[in-house]
Design a protein around this motif. Structure first.
Motif: not given
Length: 375
Positions: A8, A11-12, A15-16, A19, A24, A27-28, A91
């Motif tokens: 995960e 994936r962040i 996409d973003a 960070q 992080l 979001v998580l 990214h």
């Protein structure tokens, strides 16, 4: 030991982009201690690294985390007229790329597979990619097979995924569009065939058999022109690149465009590039063909708007290079025919003309396969 949290995290970051640890953790929704353990594991494995310093929010500036530079993807966007080969950072930013013009060349699977393979090695340098992605549209099956097999042989053991070009375009547009309209939109790709992809709630729809979006053979007129599928009046027989060139050629033969008549007499045929160039110069034949395209496609898109209620409709593919020549009529037709409550606030826009969305989307699919396979 790898955990679902590590996948995960990747994936962040895919996409973003870079960070901070605070971002992080927010979001998580996990404690910093849990997050730090996963970050240490990913760093030790060479999957992530420190990124740039984040912008100041009034206190001490934080160092960001990003996917490591070595975890790049090699992508190919393959169509009948062009093969684009690029390498993208983890990214999903394009680091380097080359374009192979296929307009004046007969399909040659072995030659193209070798040319793409060499181009991939040139943009990658001495590194192996983390994953390989191929976006495909309008090609002969043998061409696609040869290119994919050549890449698989060169990058043996690396995750490799192929995806229809319109879905790659949708994945790329989702990343590029920002928060507004990113989760609910329709992508329409205009090429040798008309294909669509729908993103709803952030998820790309595939259909029960994985073939959703093949609208080119939707019959829009009972007694229309013959289509390659054997029927008549299909959408492709009106608005595909080949159909548009045929319509323009007929109008040129009737004396409607001296400029295109000269090209037709010299070359014996027109192609889409001739129409794009003439359209930019204000050619009346191209203007008429583009208007008809916008109105006919608009009727189909209005139905898609009624069905899926998107916030955006984005048009891409080779025919989209006709640009503003058809976009006004397309918008007017969609806004007139779609249910008013669904058309209100709807954006109808063009994708980028360099095909970058397809490259980014292919990379997103490739990185997803890598994460799913290893995490």
């Amino acid at each position: 030991m790898r955990t679902g949290l590590e996948g995960e995290l990747l994936r962040i970051l895919r996409d973003a982009g870079p960070q901070t640890k605070n971002q992080l953790a927010d979001v998580l929704g996990v404690p910093r201690t849990t997050l730090n353990a996963s970050l240490r594991s990913l760093t030790a494995a060479g999957h992530i690294e420190d990124g740039p310093v984040a912008a100041s929010s009034g206190g001490r500036r934080s160092v960001t985390v990003r996917i490591a530079g070595a975890r790049r993807s090699l992508v190919v966007s393959l169509s009948r007229s062009t093969a684009q080969v690029a390498v993208l950072h983890g990214h999903l930013t394009i680091a380097a790329g080359v374009s192979i013009d296929l307009h004046d060349r007969e399909p040659d699977a072995a030659w193209l597979a070798e040319t793409v393979r060499r181009a991939g090695q040139r943009v990658l340098g001495d590194e192996q990619p983390a994953a390989v992605g191929v976006a495909v549209a309008d090609t002969e099956p043998g061409i696609e097979t040869a290119v994919v097999e050549g890449l698989a042989s060169t990058h043996h053991g690396r995750p490799l995924v192929t995806v229809p070009a319109v879905r790659a375009m949708a994945l790329g547009e989702r990343r590029a569009s920002g928060p507004d309209g990113a989760d609910d939109f329709v992508a329409v790709r205009l090429g040798e065939s008309v294909t669509t992809a729908t993103v709803t709630g952030g998820h790309l729809g595939l259909g029960a058999g994985g073939r959703s979006g093949e609208v080119g053979h939707l019959r829009v007129e009972e007694f229309g022109p013959a289509c390659a599928c054997g029927l008549t009046g299909c959408l492709d027989s009106f608005v595909s690149s080949g159909a548009l060139v045929a319509q323009a050629s007929e109008l040129v033969r009737r004396g409607r465009s001296p400029e295109l008549a000269d090209i037709l007499a010299s070359a014996g045929t027109l192609d889409l590039r001739d129409l794009v160039d003439a359209g930019r110069a204000g050619d009346p034949v191209v203007a008429q063909v583009a208007r008809d395209l916008g109105q006919r496609l608009g009727r189909v898109v209005a139905g898609m708007v009624a069905h899926s209620n998107p916030r955006r409709v984005v048009i891409g593919g080779p025919v989209a290079a006709l640009g503003m020549g058809f976009l006004g009529d397309l918008r007017a037709t969609v806004y007139r025919l779609a249910p008013p409550a669904l058309a209100e606030g709807l954006e109808v826009t063009l994708s980028d003309q360099g095909g970058r969305a397809e490259l980014i989307g292919a990379a997103a699919a490739a990185m997803t396969r890598w994460i799913e396979q290893d995490f």
